[in-house]
Design a protein around this motif. Structure first.
Motif, short mmCIF file in Angstrom:
data_model
loop_
_atom_site.label_atom_id
_atom_site.label_comp_id
_atom_site.label_asym_id
_atom_site.label_seq_id
_atom_site.Cartn_x
_atom_site.Cartn_y
_atom_site.Cartn_z
N TYR A 75 0.83 -1.20 0.00
CA TYR A 75 0.00 0.00 0.00
C TYR A 75 0.87 1.25 0.00
CZ TYR A 75 -3.97 3.02 0.73
OH TYR A 75 -4.93 3.99 0.55
N ASN A 76 0.49 2.23 -0.81
CA ASN A 76 1.21 3.50 -0.91
C ASN A 76 0.54 4.54 -0.01
OD1 ASN A 76 2.63 5.77 -1.66
ND2 ASN A 76 1.61 6.00 -3.64
N PHE A 77 1.03 4.66 1.21
CA PHE A 77 0.43 5.60 2.14
C PHE A 77 0.68 7.06 1.74
CE2 PHE A 77 0.68 1.78 4.81
CZ PHE A 77 -0.60 1.77 5.35
N ASP A 78 1.61 7.28 0.81
CA ASP A 78 1.86 8.63 0.30
C ASP A 78 0.99 8.94 -0.92
OD1 ASP A 78 3.72 9.10 2.25
OD2 ASP A 78 5.45 8.65 0.99
N TYR A 79 0.03 8.07 -1.19
CA TYR A 79 -0.87 8.27 -2.34
C TYR A 79 -1.57 9.62 -2.25
CZ TYR A 79 -5.19 7.53 -5.05
OH TYR A 79 -6.26 7.66 -5.90
N GLN A 80 -2.01 9.97 -1.05
CA GLN A 80 -2.62 11.27 -0.81
C GLN A 80 -2.19 11.78 0.55
OE1 GLN A 80 -6.87 10.65 -1.38
NE2 GLN A 80 -6.73 11.15 -3.54
N PHE A 81 -2.15 13.12 0.69
CA PHE A 81 -1.82 13.76 1.95
C PHE A 81 -3.05 14.48 2.50
CE2 PHE A 81 2.96 14.48 0.80
CZ PHE A 81 3.18 13.13 0.96
N VAL A 82 -3.02 14.74 3.81
CA VAL A 82 -4.01 15.60 4.43
C VAL A 82 -3.29 16.75 5.13
CG1 VAL A 82 -5.66 13.71 4.76
CG2 VAL A 82 -4.07 14.30 6.61
N LEU A 83 -3.99 17.85 5.29
CA LEU A 83 -3.46 19.01 5.99
C LEU A 83 -4.29 19.21 7.25
CD1 LEU A 83 -1.60 21.49 6.23
CD2 LEU A 83 -3.25 22.75 4.81
N ALA A 84 -3.64 19.05 8.42
CA ALA A 84 -4.30 19.24 9.70
C ALA A 84 -3.90 20.59 10.28
CB ALA A 84 -3.93 18.11 10.66
N ILE A 85 -4.88 21.40 10.64
CA ILE A 85 -4.62 22.73 11.19
C ILE A 85 -5.24 22.83 12.59
CG2 ILE A 85 -4.88 25.22 10.85
CD1 ILE A 85 -5.33 24.65 7.88
N CYS A 86 -4.41 23.09 13.58
CA CYS A 86 -4.88 23.25 14.96
C CYS A 86 -4.78 24.72 15.34
CB CYS A 86 -4.04 22.40 15.92
SG CYS A 86 -4.13 20.62 15.63
N ILE A 127 -3.19 27.86 3.45
CA ILE A 127 -3.60 26.57 2.89
C ILE A 127 -3.19 26.49 1.42
CG2 ILE A 127 -5.58 25.14 2.23
CD1 ILE A 127 -7.01 26.15 4.74
N GLN A 128 -3.41 27.57 0.69
CA GLN A 128 -3.03 27.57 -0.73
C GLN A 128 -1.52 27.42 -0.90
OE1 GLN A 128 -5.24 30.49 -3.29
NE2 GLN A 128 -6.23 31.05 -1.36
N SER A 129 -0.76 28.04 -0.03
CA SER A 129 0.70 27.91 -0.07
C SER A 129 1.13 26.47 0.20
CB SER A 129 1.33 28.86 0.94
OG SER A 129 2.72 28.71 0.98
N ALA A 130 0.48 25.84 1.18
CA ALA A 130 0.79 24.44 1.50
C ALA A 130 0.44 23.53 0.33
CB ALA A 130 0.03 24.01 2.75
N LYS A 131 -0.67 23.82 -0.33
CA LYS A 131 -1.10 23.01 -1.47
C LYS A 131 -0.09 23.10 -2.61
CE LYS A 131 -3.86 20.79 -4.35
NZ LYS A 131 -4.07 19.33 -4.29
#
Length: 336
Positions: A75-86, A127-131
Motif C-alpha cells: 500500500y502506498n500511504f503517500d498516495y494522498q496527503f491531508v493538511l491538519a490545522i490546529c 492553505i493555498q501555499s501548502a497546497k
C-alpha cells in the motif's frame, strides 16, 4: 450472504482489500485472496485498479525456488496527503499549527504561524501555499475553539472568526474539501484514537487558563455533537459553583469539576472521564471519588484521569479526522 447491488459489493470488496494491504507490508494476489476470502479473479481486478491509480505499489521479488518471480503488492500511504490545522491562543496571540501527513498519519511537514488576529483570508493563503508545496494534499481538517452551526462559526474565541462561514469560504478559495471540528472534540477524538478505544463511552473536560471550560463526548465510536453542536458547552451548566468563581480557590474548582462529572455520569454513564488543563490536578481525585461514592453508592464510577497531553491529542484528533474523511470519500466514490 445476501448479494446486494454490484457497485455496493465492489465497494465492500475494495474496502476489504485496501484495509488488508494497509496492515500487511506486502502481499501476493493469492495471499490477498486467501486473507479476504475473495476469488483470485476479483482480487486481480481490484488490485489492478489500485495500482493504476497509484494507491498500491507493485513490487517484484525473486522466487525462493528459482521459478518465476512473484509479484507482490504494497500500500502506498503517500498516495494522498491531508493538511491538519490546529488553531489555539497563546496568551494574546492567535496561533495556527500546520501539519501535512500521509494516510498512515506520518508527518511530512510541520510548522506554526502566529497572528495578532487570525482571519479567514490568512488561513486561506496559508492553505493555498501548502497546497503548492505539497500537491498530494486532498483534504483539510481544522480544529478550533468554537462551534460551527449551519456552516457558520459561533461562540469562537477568535474575534474575527465569529459569524464567519469559514468552511465554505475556504473550500471556494482553496479548491479543497474542508472539515471543521471543535478543539475539545478533536482532543477527545485524538485520545480515543491513540488509545485504540472501541465501544467505550468517554467524556473529556477541559479547563483552560483564561476561558470557560469545555467538554466532549465520545459515544458509539464517534463524537457526539447534538442538533446545534452544543453538547460541550459545560460553562452554561447551572452549577452551584459557576466557572467564573473558580479563579481563586482550588476548592471551588474541585467542586465545579465534581458537579460537572456528576452531570456527565447521569447523562452519559461513561466508562472513563479525562480532564485536561493546567489547574486541574490529580491531587483533587480523592475528594472527587469520595463525593461520587457518597452519591452513587455501590455503582461503579468511571475511571478518571488528569492528562497533560492536550496539544498531542489535539493534533492526533485533527489528523485522524482528516484521514477518516478522506478514506470515506474513497468508498463513496467507488460506490458510484
Amino acid at each position: 450472504m445476501k448479494i446486494g447491488k454490484p457497485q455496493l459489493m465492489r465497494e465492500i470488496n475494495m474496502k476489504q482489500v485496501r484495509e488488508i494491504l494497509q496492515v500487511n507490508k506486502s502481499l501476493t494476489k493469492p495471499e490477498l485472496a486467501k486473507l479476504s476470502g475473495l476469488s483470485v479473479v476479483t482480487v486481480n481486478a481490484l488490485v489492478t485498479k489500485l495500482v493504476n491509480q497509484g494507491e498500491v505499489y507493485q513490487l517484484t521479488e525473486s522466487s525462493m525456488t528459482g521459478g518465476r518471480p512473484a509479484s507482490r503488492f504494497s500500500y502506498n500511504f503517500d498516495y494522498q496527503f491531508v493538511l491538519a490545522i490546529c488553531l489555539y491562543q497563546k496568551e494574546v496571540t492567535d496561533v495556527a499549527d500546520f501539519t501535512v501527513c500521509n494516510l498512515a498519519g506520518e508527518v511530512k511537514a510541520h510548522w506554526s504561524v502566529e497572528f495578532q488576529l487570525v482571519t479567514k483570508e490568512t488561513i486561506s493563503e496559508l492553505i493555498q501555499s501548502a497546497k503548492k508545496e505539497y500537491s498530494a494534499i486532498q483534504q483539510v481538517a481544522i480544529g478550533m475553539p468554537g462551534v460551527e452551526i449551519a456552516g457558520k462559526i459561533n461562540m469562537s474565541d477568535f474575534v474575527l472568526m465569529k459569524d464567519v462561514f469559514l468552511r465554505s469560504y475556504l473550500m471556494e478559495t482553496c479548491q479543497l474539501p474542508v472539515i471543521i471540528e471543535n478543539d475539545v472534540n478533536s482532543v477527545l477524538l485524538g485520545h480515543c484514537h491513540t488509545q485504540r478505544l472501541q465501544g467505550e463511552t468517554v467524556v473529556a473536560l477541559y479547563y483552560p487558563d483564561n476561558y470557560p471550560p469545555g467538554s466532549a463526548v465520545y459515544l458509539n465510536d464517534q463524537i457526539v455533537h447534538g442538533v446545534n453542536g452544543l453538547v460541550g458547552e459545560i460553562n452554561l451548566l447551572p452549577l452551584s459553583v459557576h466557572w467564573h468563581q473558580v479563579a481563586e480557590e482550588e476548592g471551588d474548582l474541585t467542586m465545579n469539576i465534581c458537579q460537572t462529572i456528576i452531570t456527565m455520569m447521569i447523562a452519559y454513564d461513561p466508562h472513563q472521564i479525562v480532564i485536561y488543563g493546567k489547574r486541574p490536578q490529580a491531587a483533587m481525585l480523592p475528594v472527587i471519588e469520595h463525593q461520587l461514592t457518597d452519591l452513587f453508592g455501590q455503582v461503579s464510577v468511571p475511571k478518571i484521569a488528569f492528562l497533560q497531553s492536550f496539544n498531542t491529542d489535539y493534533l492526533a484528533g485533527v489528523k485522524s479526522l482528516a484521514i477518516q474523511v478522506l478514506e470515506n470519500k474513497f468508498h463513496s466514490e467507488e460506490s458510484r
